[in-house]
Scaffold this active site. Structure first.
Site, PDB file in Angstrom:
ATOM      1  N   HIS A 197       0.818  -1.214   0.000  1.00 16.36           N
ATOM      2  CA  HIS A 197       0.000   0.000   0.000  1.00 16.36           C
ATOM      3  C   HIS A 197       0.851   1.263   0.000  1.00 16.36           C
ATOM      4  CE1 HIS A 197      -3.307  -2.796   0.675  1.00 16.36           C
ATOM      5  NE2 HIS A 197      -3.986  -1.887   0.005  1.00 16.36           N
ATOM      6  N   ARG A 305     -10.665   3.754  -1.150  1.00 21.45           N
ATOM      7  CA  ARG A 305     -10.243   2.860  -0.051  1.00 21.45           C
ATOM      8  C   ARG A 305     -10.583   3.543   1.277  1.00 21.45           C
ATOM      9  NH1 ARG A 305      -5.719   1.828  -3.951  1.00 21.45           N
ATOM     10  NH2 ARG A 305      -5.534  -0.433  -4.166  1.00 21.45           N
ATOM     11  N   ARG A 343     -15.416   1.572  -1.125  1.00 15.93           N
ATOM     12  CA  ARG A 343     -15.208   0.252  -0.538  1.00 15.93           C
ATOM     13  C   ARG A 343     -15.345   0.345   0.976  1.00 15.93           C
ATOM     14  NH1 ARG A 343      -9.605  -2.696  -1.531  1.00 15.93           N
ATOM     15  NH2 ARG A 343      -8.839  -1.209  -0.010  1.00 15.93           N
ATOM     16  N   GLU A 441     -11.002 -11.028  -4.857  1.00 15.49           N
ATOM     17  CA  GLU A 441      -9.564 -10.932  -4.583  1.00 15.49           C
ATOM     18  C   GLU A 441      -9.079 -12.108  -3.744  1.00 15.49           C
ATOM     19  OE1 GLU A 441      -8.738  -7.318  -2.407  1.00 15.49           O
ATOM     20  OE2 GLU A 441     -10.556  -7.487  -1.211  1.00 15.49           O
ATOM     21  N   ASN A 464      -4.373  -7.272  -6.890  1.00 13.15           N
ATOM     22  CA  ASN A 464      -3.211  -7.253  -5.983  1.00 13.15           C
ATOM     23  C   ASN A 464      -3.313  -8.405  -4.994  1.00 13.15           C
ATOM     24  OD1 ASN A 464      -2.818  -4.817  -7.255  1.00 13.15           O
ATOM     25  ND2 ASN A 464      -3.692  -3.620  -5.583  1.00 13.15           N
ATOM     26  N   ASP A 465      -4.465  -8.482  -4.340  1.00 11.93           N
ATOM     27  CA  ASP A 465      -4.620  -9.569  -3.377  1.00 11.93           C
ATOM     28  C   ASP A 465      -4.843 -10.898  -4.071  1.00 11.93           C
ATOM     29  OD1 ASP A 465      -4.230  -8.603  -0.728  1.00 11.93           O
ATOM     30  OD2 ASP A 465      -5.954  -7.307  -1.056  1.00 11.93           O
ATOM     31  N   ARG A 475       2.462  -9.664  -1.121  1.00 15.51           N
ATOM     32  CA  ARG A 475       2.592  -8.558  -2.083  1.00 15.51           C
ATOM     33  C   ARG A 475       3.599  -7.512  -1.641  1.00 15.51           C
ATOM     34  NH1 ARG A 475      -3.405  -5.864  -1.545  1.00 15.51           N
ATOM     35  NH2 ARG A 475      -2.450  -3.928  -2.229  1.00 15.51           N
ATOM     36  N   CYS A 512      -9.743  -3.363 -10.507  1.00 19.03           N
ATOM     37  CA  CYS A 512      -9.240  -2.195  -9.780  1.00 19.03           C
ATOM     38  C   CYS A 512      -7.859  -2.442  -9.178  1.00 19.03           C
ATOM     39  CB  CYS A 512     -10.225  -1.759  -8.696  1.00 19.03           C
ATOM     40  SG  CYS A 512     -10.439  -2.982  -7.399  1.00 19.03           S
TER      41      CYS A 512
HETATM   42  C1  PEP Z   1      -6.503  -5.322  -4.668  1.00 23.54           C
HETATM   43  O1  PEP Z   1      -6.323  -6.144  -3.781  1.00 23.54           O
HETATM   44  O2  PEP Z   1      -6.197  -5.520  -5.855  1.00 23.54           O
HETATM   45  C2  PEP Z   1      -7.118  -4.010  -4.376  1.00 23.54           C
HETATM   46  C3  PEP Z   1      -7.454  -3.177  -5.336  1.00 23.54           C
HETATM   47  O3  PEP Z   1      -7.269  -3.655  -3.075  1.00 23.54           O
HETATM   48  P1  PEP Z   1      -6.066  -3.247  -2.121  1.00 23.54           P
HETATM   49  O4  PEP Z   1      -4.863  -2.978  -2.985  1.00 23.54           O
HETATM   50  O5  PEP Z   1      -6.486  -2.058  -1.361  1.00 23.54           O
HETATM   51  O6  PEP Z   1      -5.896  -4.444  -1.259  1.00 23.54           O
HETATM   52 MG    MG Z   2      -7.248  -5.955  -1.875  1.00 27.32          MG
END
Ligand code: PEP
Ligand code: MG
Length: 595
Positions: A197, A305, A343, A441, A464-465, A475, A512
């Site tokens: 993040h 977020r 979210r 995710e 991402n997750d 990650r 996203c």
């Molecule tokens: C993701 O997991 O791809 C996502 C968009 O949420 P975050 O990066 O906030 O976990």
């Molecule tokens: Mg996520």
């Protein structure tokens, strides 16, 4: 003067910055226990006394800054913090532990604060239970003061100079969101990954950043002159005048290119060369990013977020219902008629909320996202009420993170219904159909997207997750960054499967995750049939350009070929080759992609 030196790491946020190093030591998560000899005890008690004084000073300074920036109500939080540090029922047991058990002060602070916080949390009185989080914060400040004495003052808040390069071991999301953007021109860390993040925030804020630089803290000292090259992932210490001149020249070229991309990026659907409509929205973390949504020509907000309302707050407090409603209303109204996808809190995991989730051995696999909301029903209901109460003022859509299966969606719907009823009882009108979406995710959700899709209004792929959990690769951990690859055939299959499920159920699907902001992967997603994307605002102009000059039919051929490959390297090689061809009709875009 130190000799010139260059260090390499993972580039996570493009751009070039020149500044002076500000080394920022990270708070230890847990203090090691050290047994003392009896003669060490008086010194340890004195060390504690000095640390308490320094922490009280630090809290006073923080309160002053917060009052200036956010207002008096926020500063009041720190008065509660300072009270703990003057309270004998907190300090007495710490001193006693040092004296009787002969342990180091850090350990004594941690054990006493944890025990006291646990007792507070068990109290039926909600207000007192909330004080437990203040206590966690106070303990962290005190431990930091013990570790570094005077130097422990929160350097982020008190950085001086206007061209600092933050040099740290690692930045947590709450550290990253507090970076004073008027003073910090870049950050570099010894640890971290591209989709951590902190990295995502750096891209949102337009701050060049390089992470995972081996031996960074051993090589850079406070005040060293640095160049940070966020595109190549290189940091120069004490560069020569020649190197400096070269980078200044590149800085100028980058600025010109970005300006021209931005000029071309206008809000509104983008059409591919063969006429397919594509929408590209922005991911934001803070309300102050709303102007960026307009500036970079995004088609609304695809992911707000909301947990950063908590993470960026001075005392890490949840805003109450009225404050949340005012914030959500502000965003929704300013962006209307564009959609705003908010979210619900995605706290837990590495987005610290230890006082809510408790100490967990494996937080990323623990009480995170909607699971944490389920375990704190009043917190969840408060957020849902705040969201629903402003839904009639624009195009608000609610997105739920970390859904593992359709059972989570059903439980969320019950919460939403309860929140709606509570509002109706108060005489507040709530539109009937506020869209509720699920983030896909977690691999179990991707594999059962056909069951989830019919029960939600939209889906959003959090790649991402999804990459992290599918490939079992953290990650934010540089040691597995070569495994964390959305190019993996497993990811391609999962995305294709989710897209098919959404299509069959007639539900919109967006991506996203950061995958969407990589031009070659964007083309792959386009080829897999995805038409809605969301990314950091600054990435929007380039990806709109890419969408405009690509043909969806060609992208689809490329995606089919990619789906037949066996390794992430094979997929990456194919995408690199094909992206060049797909964009060959537009030399300017191709140059921007390759820059
Ligand atoms: C993701 O997991 O791809 C996502 C968009 O949420 P975050 O990066 O906030 O976990
Ligand atoms: Mg996520």
């Amino acid at each position: 003067m130190k000799r010139s030196l260059s260090l390499s790491g993972i580039p996570v946020s493009p751009g070039i910055a020149v500044g002076r190093a500000a080394v920022w030591l990270v708070r230890a998560d847990s203090s090691p226990r050290r047994d003392l000899d009896s003669e060490e005890v008086p010194t340890e008690l004195e060390r504690l006394r000095l640390a308490v004084e320094s922490a009280i000073r630090e809290i006073g300074e923080m309160a002053g800054q917060v009052e200036e920036r956010l207002g008096r109500e926020y500063a009041a939080i720190f008065q509660a913090h300072a009270l703990f540090l003057r309270d004998p029922s907190f300090l007495g047991p710490i001193e006693k532990k040092i004296r009787i058990e002969r342990v180091n002060a850090e350990w004594a602070v941690e054990v006493v604060a944890d025990a006291l916080a646990a007792r507070l949390r068990d109290l039926p009185d909600q207000d007192l239970a909330l004080r437990a989080s203040d206590l966690d914060d106070v303990a962290a400040i005190l431990r930091r003061s013990l570790g570094e004495g005077e130097a422990a003052v929160d350097r982020l808040a008190s950085l001086t100079g206007d061209s600092c390069v933050l040099v740290a071991d690692e930045l947590t999301p709450s550290d990253a969101v507090r970076i004073p953007r008027d003073k910090v021109v870049a950050f570099v860390t010894e640890r971290g990954g591209k989709t951590s993040h902190a990295a995502i925030l750096a891209r949102s804020f337009g701050i060049p950043a390089v992470v995972a630089i081996p031996k960074l803290l051993a090589s850079i000292g406070d005040g060293d002159r640095l160049i940070v090259d966020g595109r190549e992932g290189v940091v120069w210490r004490e560069p020569s005048e020649d190197v400096l001149a070269l980078f200044r020249e590149r800085q100028g070229r980058d600025a010109t290119r970005e300006h021209s991309l931005k000029e071309r990026s206008v809000s509104g659907l983008t059409r591919t060369r063969d006429g397919q409509e594509v929408s590209i929205r922005a991911n934001i973390e803070l309300v102050r990013e709303v102007p960026d949504v307009f500036e970079y020509g995004a088609d609304g907000v695809g992911l707000f977020r909301s947990e950063f309302l908590y993470l960026s707050g001075a005392g890490m407090e949840f805003p109450d219902e009225a404050t949340q409603a005012a914030i959500y209303r502000d965003v929704v109204v300013r962006l209307a008629p564009r959609p705003v996808v908010i979210r619900t809190y995605d706290l837990g995991g590495k987005k610290g909320a230890r006082h809510l989730s408790g100490a967990e051995e494996n937080p990323v696999l623990g009480l995170r996202g909607v699971r944490l909301c389920f375990s704190h029903p009043e917190m969840f209901r408060t957020q849902l009420r705040a969201l629903l109460s402003v839904a009639s003022e624009g195009d608000l859509r609610i997105l739920v993170p970390m859904v593992a299966g359709v059972e989570d969606v059903r439980r969320v719907r019950t919460f939403v219904e309860e929140a709606r009823q509570e509002l109706l009882e108060r005489g507040i009108a709530v539109p009937h159909s506020v869209p509720i979406g699920a983030m896909i995710e977690v691999p179990s959700a991707a594999l059962t997207a056909d069951l989830i899709a019919p029960e939600v209004d939209f889906l959003s792929l959090g790649t991402n997750d999804l990459t992290q959990y599918t490939l079992a690769a953290d990650r934010a951990n540089e040691a597995v960054s070569d495994i964390f690859r959305p190019h993996h055939p497993a990811m391609l299959r999962l995305v294709a499967r989710v897209q098919e499920a959404a299509r069959a159920a007639g539900k919109p699907l967006a991506v996203c995750g950061e995958m969407a902001a990589d031009p070659a992967l964007f083309l792959l997603l386009l080829g897999l049939g995805i038409r809605e994307f969301s990314m950091g605002p600054r990435s929007v102009p380039l990806l709109k350009d890419v969408a405009r000059c690509a043909s969806a039919a060609d992208a689809s051929r490329m995606a089919r070929a990619a789906l037949s490959l066996s390794t992430p390297d094979d997929v990456a090689a194919l995408l690199a080759r094909e992206a060049e061809t797909l964009l060959s009709g537009d030399p300017e875009t191709r140059a921007a992609v390759n820059a």
